[in-house]
Design a protein around this motif. Sequence first.
Motif, PDB file in Angstrom:
ATOM      1  N   LYS A   1       3.038  -5.738  -7.767  1.00  0.00           N
ATOM      2  CA  LYS A   1       1.608  -6.049  -7.797  1.00  0.00           C
ATOM      3  C   LYS A   1       0.845  -4.733  -7.832  1.00  0.00           C
TER       4      LYS A   1
ATOM      5  N   LEU B   1      -6.345  -4.026   1.485  1.00  0.00           N
ATOM      6  CA  LEU B   1      -4.993  -4.466   1.175  1.00  0.00           C
ATOM      7  C   LEU B   1      -4.324  -4.866   2.480  1.00  0.00           C
TER       8      LEU B   1
ATOM      9  N   ILE C   1      -1.166  -6.092   4.489  1.00  0.00           N
ATOM     10  CA  ILE C   1       0.290  -6.133   4.449  1.00  0.00           C
ATOM     11  C   ILE C   1       0.752  -6.688   5.786  1.00  0.00           C
TER      12      ILE C   1
ATOM     13  N   ASN D   1       6.691  -8.995  -0.691  1.00  0.00           N
ATOM     14  CA  ASN D   1       5.706  -9.839  -1.379  1.00  0.00           C
ATOM     15  C   ASN D   1       4.784  -9.058  -2.298  1.00  0.00           C
ATOM     16  N   HIS D   2       4.728  -7.748  -2.128  1.00  0.00           N
ATOM     17  CA  HIS D   2       3.819  -6.919  -2.923  1.00  0.00           C
ATOM     18  C   HIS D   2       4.523  -6.245  -4.101  1.00  0.00           C
ATOM     19  N   LYS D   3       5.816  -6.508  -4.291  1.00  0.00           N
ATOM     20  CA  LYS D   3       6.582  -5.857  -5.349  1.00  0.00           C
ATOM     21  C   LYS D   3       5.954  -6.111  -6.716  1.00  0.00           C
TER      22      LYS D   3
ATOM     23  N   ARG E   1       0.825   0.496  -6.480  1.00  0.00           N
ATOM     24  CA  ARG E   1       1.747  -0.533  -6.961  1.00  0.00           C
ATOM     25  C   ARG E   1       2.747  -0.833  -5.855  1.00  0.00           C
ATOM     26  N   GLY E   2       2.903  -2.111  -5.532  1.00  0.00           N
ATOM     27  CA  GLY E   2       3.864  -2.522  -4.522  1.00  0.00           C
ATOM     28  C   GLY E   2       5.283  -2.284  -5.004  1.00  0.00           C
TER      29      GLY E   2
ATOM     30  N   TYR F   1      -2.831  -2.806  -7.196  1.00  0.00           N
ATOM     31  CA  TYR F   1      -4.079  -2.908  -6.437  1.00  0.00           C
ATOM     32  C   TYR F   1      -4.983  -1.747  -6.812  1.00  0.00           C
TER      33      TYR F   1
END
Length: 65
Positions: free
Chosen positions: A27, A45, A47, A23-25, A18-19, A29
Amino acid sequence: MAEDKTKIRGLTQTFSLRGLAGNHKNKVYPVSFNFKIGREQDNNLIINEGFVSRHHAVVKSISGC
């Protein structure tokens, strides 16, 4: 004596990342075996941040651990 009909099935471990920021907060995966993380397009993934290397990390499942 009754026949033992107990069956043991193989377990499948599944997990996700989990981000936490950028931008990945928030989200999520899903992670599979040999899940690659980094800036390059061949990663699972991607980044695109200056502090992340092109091929930053690989998450692997190791039997028996």
